[in-house]
Design a protein around this motif. Structure first.
Motif, mmCIF file in Angstrom:
data_model
loop_
_atom_site.group_PDB
_atom_site.id
_atom_site.type_symbol
_atom_site.label_atom_id
_atom_site.label_comp_id
_atom_site.label_asym_id
_atom_site.label_seq_id
_atom_site.Cartn_x
_atom_site.Cartn_y
_atom_site.Cartn_z
ATOM 1 N N LEU A 561 0.827 -1.208 0.000
ATOM 2 C CA LEU A 561 0.000 0.000 0.000
ATOM 3 C C LEU A 561 0.860 1.256 0.000
ATOM 4 O O LEU A 561 0.542 2.255 -0.666
ATOM 5 N N ASN A 562 1.954 1.202 0.726
ATOM 6 C CA ASN A 562 2.869 2.358 0.737
ATOM 7 C C ASN A 562 3.478 2.564 -0.649
ATOM 8 O O ASN A 562 3.660 3.701 -1.092
ATOM 9 N N GLU A 563 3.799 1.444 -1.296
ATOM 10 C CA GLU A 563 4.329 1.555 -2.649
ATOM 11 C C GLU A 563 3.281 2.168 -3.572
ATOM 12 O O GLU A 563 3.602 2.901 -4.519
ATOM 13 N N GLY A 564 2.030 1.887 -3.233
ATOM 14 C CA GLY A 564 0.948 2.415 -4.038
ATOM 15 C C GLY A 564 0.734 3.905 -3.868
ATOM 16 O O GLY A 564 -0.109 4.492 -4.553
ATOM 17 N N ARG A 565 1.450 4.512 -2.994
ATOM 18 C CA ARG A 565 1.314 5.963 -2.815
ATOM 19 C C ARG A 565 1.814 6.747 -4.010
ATOM 20 O O ARG A 565 1.638 7.951 -4.082
ATOM 21 N N LYS A 566 2.413 6.004 -4.962
ATOM 22 C CA LYS A 566 2.889 6.673 -6.170
ATOM 23 C C LYS A 566 1.747 6.984 -7.130
ATOM 24 O O LYS A 566 1.924 7.700 -8.108
ATOM 25 N N GLY A 567 0.583 6.398 -6.881
ATOM 26 C CA GLY A 567 -0.566 6.631 -7.736
ATOM 27 C C GLY A 567 -1.041 8.068 -7.657
ATOM 28 O O GLY A 567 -0.896 8.743 -6.624
ATOM 29 N N LYS A 568 -1.667 8.568 -8.751
ATOM 30 C CA LYS A 568 -2.124 9.962 -8.803
ATOM 31 C C LYS A 568 -3.512 10.054 -9.419
ATOM 32 O O LYS A 568 -3.927 9.179 -10.187
ATOM 33 N N ILE A 569 -4.203 11.166 -9.095
ATOM 34 C CA ILE A 569 -5.509 11.465 -9.671
ATOM 35 C C ILE A 569 -5.382 12.795 -10.409
ATOM 36 O O ILE A 569 -5.037 13.820 -9.813
ATOM 37 N N HIS A 570 -5.677 12.763 -11.726
ATOM 38 C CA HIS A 570 -5.545 13.960 -12.553
ATOM 39 C C HIS A 570 -6.936 14.462 -12.938
ATOM 40 O O HIS A 570 -7.724 13.723 -13.549
ATOM 41 N N ILE A 581 -10.715 11.395 -1.644
ATOM 42 C CA ILE A 581 -9.500 10.987 -2.343
ATOM 43 C C ILE A 581 -8.698 10.069 -1.426
ATOM 44 O O ILE A 581 -8.401 10.430 -0.275
ATOM 45 N N LYS A 582 -8.312 8.874 -1.954
ATOM 46 C CA LYS A 582 -7.481 7.937 -1.188
ATOM 47 C C LYS A 582 -6.263 7.580 -2.016
ATOM 48 O O LYS A 582 -6.395 7.164 -3.168
ATOM 49 N N ILE A 583 -5.096 7.738 -1.381
ATOM 50 C CA ILE A 583 -3.850 7.300 -2.021
ATOM 51 C C ILE A 583 -3.135 6.427 -1.004
ATOM 52 O O ILE A 583 -2.717 6.916 0.055
ATOM 53 N N GLY A 584 -2.983 5.144 -1.325
ATOM 54 C CA GLY A 584 -2.466 4.215 -0.331
ATOM 55 C C GLY A 584 -3.452 4.123 0.803
ATOM 56 O O GLY A 584 -4.644 3.915 0.605
#
Length: 617
Positions: A561-570, A581-584
Motif C-alpha cells: 500500500l505504501n508503494e501504491g502511494r505513487k498513484g495519482k488522480i488527474h 481521495i485515497k492514495i495508499g
C-alpha cells in the motif's frame, strides 16, 4: 363301418398294433379317445380308444410313399436283427458269411439263412459251406460263393463341385445285388477329388444309414469370405442445432441457458475415424483360401483450425473456439458472432474464443468468454466474464442494485458506464461518463475523451485516475482510490477484520485460562476443569501463532500500500466538494472545488497534496 373299442396305456402303440393287425398304413387308422384314466401324479393309467379303418382315397404317390417307408422300416428292423445273428459280405474275393456264437444251430435257422441268401439273390451258394458255418465254424468268416463283378453291382457315387468350388454334391445310385453305399466309399471319393474342407460327416452318416439314393445332397460346404467393414467417421460432439435446456437438482430450468455453442479446446479430439477392416478370409471345399474384399476407406475432412493426429485416427482442434459442423465438415472458429441481441432466442453464451454481439445484451443474460467480447450496442444489467478485453460501443447501463457486472482480465472500454460493477485486470475507459458505479482497475481508470464526468460510486485504480470532472456541486459522494491494487486493499480490510475478531477471542481465552491457572496455584481447581485448562492453554498457543501470521501478512500488504502511494488522480476541469481521495492508506475528504489539479501523496508532508495538472488533455 365297423368300430372297435381297444384299451391300452400308449396311444401311439395302440395305433401301430391296429395298423399291423389289419395290414394297412397308419394313416388309414382313425380313432377317438373314449376315456383316459390318470394316476395320482397325472400320468396315463389306462386309455380307451374307439377305432375304425377308413381306407380314404388318396394320391397314388402318397400311398406308394407310405408303403416304401413301411418297407424301409421293416428292412432296417430285419437288418438289425439279422446283423445280431449272421452277416453276409460281398467282397471281391468272394461271398462270405459269419454266424454269431449265440445263434442256435438248428434246421429252422438254416432255412432262415437260405431264405436270406435267396432274398439277396446270392448266385450259386455253396450250401454245404453254409451248414459248416452254422454248425461248425461259428464266429468265423466262411466263403459260400464266388464273386461275379458283372452280377454283383455295388452302389455307385457321382460327385460334382458347384458355386466356384464352394459346394460338393454327391448322388448315390442304388446297388443291384451288390453292396449298399458305405461311409468309407464316400470319404474315399471325397479324398480322390481333393475335397478336404467343410465335409459334413453327419450328413454322410445319414446317407449311409438311411440308404438315400437318387438324390443330390450337399456333403461339403466352403466358408465364404467376409467383406471388410467400411471406414466410419464419427463426430465426438452432438452437433445438432437443437436447444438443450438443462435443469438444476430441483428440476427448475433456466430458459437463458440454451447451450447452443459447442466449445472446444486446443488439442481436443473432435472426430474419430474407425478404420476399414481387411475382412475375414474364406476357404472353398478344396481347402483353397478365398481372399476377402477389403472395406472402403473414408477420409476425414480437415476444416479450418483443425488437424489430424499422426496416425490419422482423430481430428483435433488447433485452437480454442467454437466447433462448427457444415454437412459433416468440422472446423473451429475463434470468433462467435451473434447477429442480433443476446436474448431468449440466443441464451447465455459460454465460449472458448472471442464473442461479437451485433445488437445489445439484455438484462439477466450471461456472457463468458476466453477471448475478447465486443458489443455494438448497449449492455443492460447483465453479466460478462472474459479472459480478454471488453468493448461496449454504446455503453453499459445497469441498475442501482449493481447485480450485473463485468469482469475482464484485460481492458474494459465503453461509451458510458452507469450503475455498473466492473473489475478489470487492465484499464477501464469511458468516453462520456462514469456514473454511480463500482470500478476496480489494476492499471488506470480514464474518462476524458467526451464529457469526462465521474459522479458517485467508488473507483479504485492501481496507478492513475484521469478525468475532467469529479462529483457535482450538490456534493454527491464520490470515492477515488489510487496506488493500490483492489485485491490488496480488499485483502487488507479482511485481515484487519480477522485481527479484530481473533484479538477479542484471545482476550476471552486469556481471561478464562488465567482464572483457572490461579485456582490451580491456590489448590482450589476442581479436577473436572483440568482438561479445560489444558485445552485453553493449547488454544492460547494456536491463537498467538495465528496473530503472528496475520501481522506478518499485514506488514507485507502495508508495504504494498505504501508503494501504491505513487498513484495519482488527474482532474482537468473541476473536482467538487464531497469527493473522497485515497492514495495508499491516506485519505482526503474535499470541502472545496479543485480546478485543473493533480492529487498525489507528498512524502515530505506525509499527506495528500495537489499541484497543477501534470497531464495535457
Amino acid at each position: 363301418m365297423k368300430k372297435y373299442i381297444i384299451k391300452g396305456t400308449n396311444e401311439e402303440e395302440i395305433i401301430k398294433k391296429v395298423a399291423n393287425h389289419f395290414n394297412v398304413p397308419i394313416d388309414f387308422v382313425k380313432y377317438e379317445i373314449v376315456n383316459r384314466e390318470k394316476t395320482f401324479f397325472g400320468k396315463t393309467k389306462e386309455l380307451t380308444l374307439k377305432i375304425w379303418i377308413e381306407k380314404t382315397v388318396i394320391d397314388v404317390d402318397e400311398v406308394e410313399s407310405i408303403i416304401v417307408e413301411k418297407e424301409k422300416e421293416v428292412e432296417i428292423k430285419e437288418k438289425i436283427e439279422k446283423k445280431e445273428k449272421f452277416n453276409i459280405e460281398i467282397l471281391k474275393s468272394g461271398i462270405f458269411i459269419t454266424i454269431q456264437e449265440n445263434f442256435e444251430s438248428n434246421s429252422s435257422n438254416e432255412r432262415l439263412i437260405i431264405k436270406e441268401l435267396e432274398r439277396r439273390e446270392i448266385k450259386d451258394p455253396n450250401l454245404e459251406n453254409v451248414k459248416k458255418a452254422l454248425y461248425e465254424k461259428k464266429g468265423e468268416k466262411v466263403k459260400i460263393a464266388e464273386y461275379d463283378k458283372s452280377y454283383y453291382i455295388d452302389a455307385l457315387l457321382r460327385i460334382e463341385l458347384r458355386k466356384d468350388n464352394m459346394e460338393a454334391v454327391i448322388v448315390a445310385y442304388p446297388p443291384h445285388r451288390g453292396n449298399h453305399i458305405s461311409k468309407d466309399q464316400i470319404m474315399t471319393l471325397l479324398a480322390e477329388n481333393s475335397i478336404l474342407y467343410g465335409v459334413d460327416k453327419n450328413i454322410i452318416d445319414e446317407i449311409v444309414e438311411n440308404r438315400i439314393y437318387d438324390k443330390e445332397i450337399i456333403v461339403a460346404r466352403g466358408k465364404p469370405s467376409e467383406k471388410g467393414k467400411n471406414a466410419e467417421i464419427i463426430t465426438l460432439f452432438d452437433t445438432s442445432s437443437e436447444i438443450k435446456i438443462k435443469k438444476d437438482e430441483s428440476g427448475k430450468a433456466n430458459l437463458r441457458d440454451l447451450n447452443l455453442i459447442i466449445n472446444v479446446t486446443k488439442g481436443e479430439k473432435l472426430v474419430q475415424k474407425i478404420f476399414a477392416t481387411n475382412g475375414i478370409k474364406g476357404k472353398n471345399v478344396l481347402g483353397v483360401e478365398i481372399i476377402p474384399e477389403p472395406g472402403n476407406d473414408k477420409k476425414i475432412f480437415v476444416g479450418k483450425n483443425t488437424s489430424l493426429t499422426e496416425n490419422e485416427e482423430f481430428l483435433i482442434a488447433d485452437i480454442d473456439g467454437q466447433l462448427v459442423d457444415v454437412n459433416g465438415n468440422i472446423s473451429v472458429q475463434p470468433l462467435y458472432t451473434v447477429s442480433g441481441n443476446v436474448d431468449y432466442s440466443v441464451g447465455n453464451i459460454e465460449f472458448n474464443g472471442s464473442v461479437h454481439i451485433l445488437g445489445r445484451v439484455l438484462e439477466g443474460f450471461i456472457i463468458k468468454a476466453k477471448g475478447d467480447v465486443i458489443i455494438e450496442e448497449i449492455v443492460e444489467d447483465a453479466i460478462i466474464e472474459t479472459e480478454g478485453n471488453v468493448k461496449v460501443k454504446q455503453g453499459i447501463l445497469g441498475k442501482e442494485d449493481l447485480k450485473g457486472y463485468i469482469k475482464a482480465e484485460g481492458n474494459v472500454e465503453a461509451k458510458f458506464i452507469q450503475y455498473s460493477k466492473i473489475d478489470s485486470g487492465g484499464i477501464v475507459e469511458a468516453i462520456e461518463n462514469i456514473l454511480h458505479s463500482d470500478i476496480n482497475a489494476k492499471n488506470d481508470i480514464i474518462c476524458i475523451k467526451g464529457r469526462g464526468k465521474i459522479i458517485g460510486g467508488s473507483l479504485i485504480a492501481g496507478k492513475n485516475i484521469v478525468t475532467k470532472y469529479v462529483g457535482t456541486e450538490f456534493g454527491i459522494l464520490t470515492e477515488l482510490t489510487v496506488g493500490a491494487l483492489p485485491d490488496i486493499i480488499e485483502k487488507n480490510k479482511l485481515i484487519d477484520e480477522e485481527l479484530r475478531k481473533i484479538t477479542k477471542e484471545k482476550e476471552r481465552t486469556d481471561t478464562e485460562a488465567d482464572n483457572l491457572r490461579m485456582q490451580e496455584i491456590q489448590g482450589k481447581l476442581d479436577p473436572k476443569y483440568r482438561n479445560l485448562l489444558l485445552n485453553l492453554t493449547k488454544k492460547k498457543f494456536e491463537i498467538n501463532k495465528k496473530i503472528v501470521e496475520l501481522r506478518n501478512e499485514k506488514n507485507i500488504l502495508v508495504n504494498a500500500l505504501n508503494e501504491g502511494r505513487k498513484g495519482k488522480i488527474h482532474v482537468f476541469n473541476e473536482l467538487y466538494p464531497g469527493a473522497v481521495i485515497k492514495i495508499g492508506e491516506n485519505q482526503l475528504i474535499t470541502k472545496e472545488i479543485f480546478r485543473f489539479s493533480t492529487f498525489f501523496f507528498d512524502n515530505d508532508k506525509k499527506e495528500i497534496s495537489t499541484l497543477p495538472c501534470e497531464l495535457n488533455e
